[in-house]
Design an enzyme around this catalytic site. Structure first.
Site, PDB file in Angstrom:
ATOM      1  N   LYS A 181      45.369 -50.319  15.833  1.00  0.00           N
ATOM      2  CA  LYS A 181      46.595 -49.563  16.159  1.00  0.00           C
ATOM      3  C   LYS A 181      47.691 -50.497  16.670  1.00  0.00           C
ATOM      4  O   LYS A 181      48.839 -50.411  16.240  1.00  0.00           O
ATOM      5  CB  LYS A 181      46.308 -48.489  17.232  1.00  0.00           C
ATOM      6  CG  LYS A 181      45.261 -47.462  16.822  1.00  0.00           C
ATOM      7  CD  LYS A 181      45.136 -46.335  17.834  1.00  0.00           C
ATOM      8  CE  LYS A 181      44.619 -46.785  19.186  1.00  0.00           C
ATOM      9  NZ  LYS A 181      43.203 -47.238  19.182  1.00  0.00           N
ATOM     10  N   ARG A 240      45.381 -38.970  23.916  1.00  0.00           N
ATOM     11  CA  ARG A 240      43.957 -39.274  23.810  1.00  0.00           C
ATOM     12  C   ARG A 240      43.091 -38.065  24.102  1.00  0.00           C
ATOM     13  O   ARG A 240      41.863 -38.148  24.009  1.00  0.00           O
ATOM     14  CB  ARG A 240      43.617 -40.361  24.807  1.00  0.00           C
ATOM     15  CG  ARG A 240      43.382 -41.724  24.164  1.00  0.00           C
ATOM     16  CD  ARG A 240      42.995 -42.657  25.257  1.00  0.00           C
ATOM     17  NE  ARG A 240      42.330 -43.842  24.828  1.00  0.00           N
ATOM     18  CZ  ARG A 240      42.952 -44.980  24.582  1.00  0.00           C
ATOM     19  NH1 ARG A 240      44.250 -45.068  24.618  1.00  0.00           N
ATOM     20  NH2 ARG A 240      42.256 -46.051  24.276  1.00  0.00           N
ATOM     21  N   ARG A 256      38.445 -60.466  19.713  1.00  0.00           N
ATOM     22  CA  ARG A 256      39.906 -60.494  19.725  1.00  0.00           C
ATOM     23  C   ARG A 256      40.499 -61.151  20.974  1.00  0.00           C
ATOM     24  O   ARG A 256      39.912 -61.134  22.047  1.00  0.00           O
ATOM     25  CB  ARG A 256      40.488 -59.100  19.484  1.00  0.00           C
ATOM     26  CG  ARG A 256      40.259 -58.107  20.574  1.00  0.00           C
ATOM     27  CD  ARG A 256      40.778 -56.742  20.126  1.00  0.00           C
ATOM     28  NE  ARG A 256      40.660 -55.771  21.171  1.00  0.00           N
ATOM     29  CZ  ARG A 256      41.050 -54.510  21.082  1.00  0.00           C
ATOM     30  NH1 ARG A 256      41.577 -54.066  19.947  1.00  0.00           N
ATOM     31  NH2 ARG A 256      40.911 -53.681  22.082  1.00  0.00           N
ATOM     32  N   ARG A 289      40.873 -59.129  26.900  1.00  0.00           N
ATOM     33  CA  ARG A 289      40.832 -57.943  27.751  1.00  0.00           C
ATOM     34  C   ARG A 289      39.480 -57.826  28.444  1.00  0.00           C
ATOM     35  O   ARG A 289      38.439 -58.029  27.828  1.00  0.00           O
ATOM     36  CB  ARG A 289      41.068 -56.696  26.889  1.00  0.00           C
ATOM     37  CG  ARG A 289      42.501 -56.558  26.478  1.00  0.00           C
ATOM     38  CD  ARG A 289      42.712 -55.455  25.477  1.00  0.00           C
ATOM     39  NE  ARG A 289      42.093 -54.185  25.858  1.00  0.00           N
ATOM     40  CZ  ARG A 289      42.371 -53.033  25.268  1.00  0.00           C
ATOM     41  NH1 ARG A 289      43.275 -52.992  24.280  1.00  0.00           N
ATOM     42  NH2 ARG A 289      41.774 -51.928  25.627  1.00  0.00           N
ATOM     43  N   ARG A 323      33.848 -46.839  25.486  1.00  0.00           N
ATOM     44  CA  ARG A 323      35.183 -46.445  25.012  1.00  0.00           C
ATOM     45  C   ARG A 323      35.066 -45.666  23.695  1.00  0.00           C
ATOM     46  O   ARG A 323      35.824 -44.728  23.440  1.00  0.00           O
ATOM     47  CB  ARG A 323      36.067 -47.687  24.849  1.00  0.00           C
ATOM     48  CG  ARG A 323      36.479 -48.274  26.203  1.00  0.00           C
ATOM     49  CD  ARG A 323      37.008 -49.683  26.097  1.00  0.00           C
ATOM     50  NE  ARG A 323      38.165 -49.808  25.253  1.00  0.00           N
ATOM     51  CZ  ARG A 323      38.546 -50.949  24.677  1.00  0.00           C
ATOM     52  NH1 ARG A 323      37.853 -52.058  24.851  1.00  0.00           N
ATOM     53  NH2 ARG A 323      39.608 -50.979  23.930  1.00  0.00           N
TER      54      ARG A 323
HETATM   55  P1  AMP Z   1      43.902 -49.058  24.893  1.00  0.00           P
HETATM   56  O1  AMP Z   1      44.635 -50.342  25.120  1.00  0.00           O
HETATM   57  O2  AMP Z   1      44.733 -48.012  24.203  1.00  0.00           O
HETATM   58  O3  AMP Z   1      42.553 -49.251  24.235  1.00  0.00           O
HETATM   59  O4  AMP Z   1      43.613 -48.462  26.347  1.00  0.00           O
HETATM   60  C1  AMP Z   1      42.792 -49.148  27.278  1.00  0.00           C
HETATM   61  C2  AMP Z   1      42.285 -48.191  28.359  1.00  0.00           C
HETATM   62  O5  AMP Z   1      43.399 -47.626  29.067  1.00  0.00           O
HETATM   63  C3  AMP Z   1      41.514 -46.990  27.847  1.00  0.00           C
HETATM   64  O6  AMP Z   1      40.138 -47.297  27.625  1.00  0.00           O
HETATM   65  C4  AMP Z   1      41.708 -45.990  28.983  1.00  0.00           C
HETATM   66  O7  AMP Z   1      40.893 -46.300  30.099  1.00  0.00           O
HETATM   67  C5  AMP Z   1      43.142 -46.255  29.398  1.00  0.00           C
HETATM   68  N1  AMP Z   1      44.111 -45.424  28.634  1.00  0.00           N
HETATM   69  C6  AMP Z   1      45.061 -45.860  27.746  1.00  0.00           C
HETATM   70  N2  AMP Z   1      45.784 -44.845  27.249  1.00  0.00           N
HETATM   71  C7  AMP Z   1      45.276 -43.719  27.820  1.00  0.00           C
HETATM   72  C8  AMP Z   1      45.583 -42.335  27.716  1.00  0.00           C
HETATM   73  N3  AMP Z   1      46.552 -41.893  26.883  1.00  0.00           N
HETATM   74  N4  AMP Z   1      44.861 -41.453  28.462  1.00  0.00           N
HETATM   75  C9  AMP Z   1      43.885 -41.870  29.291  1.00  0.00           C
HETATM   76  N5  AMP Z   1      43.540 -43.168  29.447  1.00  0.00           N
HETATM   77  C10 AMP Z   1      44.216 -44.091  28.725  1.00  0.00           C
END
Ligand code: AMP
Length: 218
Positions: free
Chosen positions: A13, A88, A127, A161, A172
């Site tokens: 994404k 989400r 990554r 990360r 996740r």
């Molecule tokens: P991402 O970078 O999108 O994979 O997000 C990393 C982490 O941030 C996720 O595993 C969640 O813990 C938190 N997170 C990101 N976006 C959201 C969201 N829209 N709602 C809830 N938690 C989020």
């Protein structure tokens, strides 16, 4: 044009959102990046976010809805945005619709990036990101052209990360299946959902997404 990229962690994404930013002059709104900035700043929100993210869980809906609402109000979003990592959960999707209609905006496309679970774990664990401009790379699939130097900004520092460890990635993915995947029928009913193969080559995925945005569903 306002777009959502929806898909499991590691589906690409962020990579595709960055391409769409350049291609269509849109703004990438990544709630994960916003939370990582909060973690880096050491704020109260950041401390909570770190705990939740390291556990592979999701942040509370009300917090995330406020965060994205504030961001969408910024003037740079008027030219259109790409939501990456939001919504989400179904409550987030419903709140987003309400928020956009109050602002006189609408969603044009939701693109689902499909991906195979075992491949995702391999993808994620390799990554890394340029610490300066955020460009994403991968040990096996996308090394910088010159080792140790970012292709885009020539930066030489890279980060990984904390939540990209295999055990956290598995959690996740579970959160994705339990809480995020059920949103898909919501957008399908609205007739704005298209799916692309997130495991194809980066250029091919970009081509499929452009097709979807032009209305030739993939
Ligand atoms: P991402 O970078 O999108 O994979 O997000 C990393 C982490 O941030 C996720 O595993 C969640 O813990 C938190 N997170 C990101 N976006 C959201 C969201 N829209 N709602 C809830 N938690 C989020």
């Amino acid at each position: 044009m306002n777009i959502i990229l929806l898909g499991p962690p590691g589906a690409g994404k962020g990579t595709q959102a960055k391409r769409l930013e350049t291609r269509f002059g849109l703004v990438q709104l990544s709630t994960g990046d916003m939370l990582r900035e909060a973690v880096a700043s050491g704020s109260k929100l950041g401390r909570k976010a770190k705990e939740v993210m390291d556990a592979g869980q999701l942040m509370p809906d009300d917090l995330m809805i406020l965060m994205i609402g504030d961001r969408i109000d910024q003037p740079d979003c008027r030219k259109g945005f790409i939501l990456d990592g939001f919504p989400r959960t179904t409550p987030q999707a419903v709140a987003l619709d309400q928020m956009l209609s109050e602002k006189g905006l609408q969603l044009d496309h939701v693109v689902e990036m499909k991906a195979d679970e075992d491949d995702l774990v391999e993808r994620i664990s390799g990554r890394f990101t340029c610490a300066k401009c955020g460009m994403g790379y991968h040990e096996r699939f996308k090394q910088p052209k010159q080792a140790g130097v970012c292709d885009v900004c020539r930066g030489t520092e890279f980060t990984r990360r904390d939540d990209d460890k295999e055990s956290t990635v598995r959690r996740r993915l579970e959160a994705y299946h339990a809480q995020t995947e059920p949103i898909l029928p919501y957008y399908e009913e609205k007739g704005i959902l298209a799916s692309v193969n997130g495991m194809a080559e980066i250029d091919e995925v970009a081509r499929q997404i452009e097709g979807a945005l032009a209305g030739h569903g993939a």
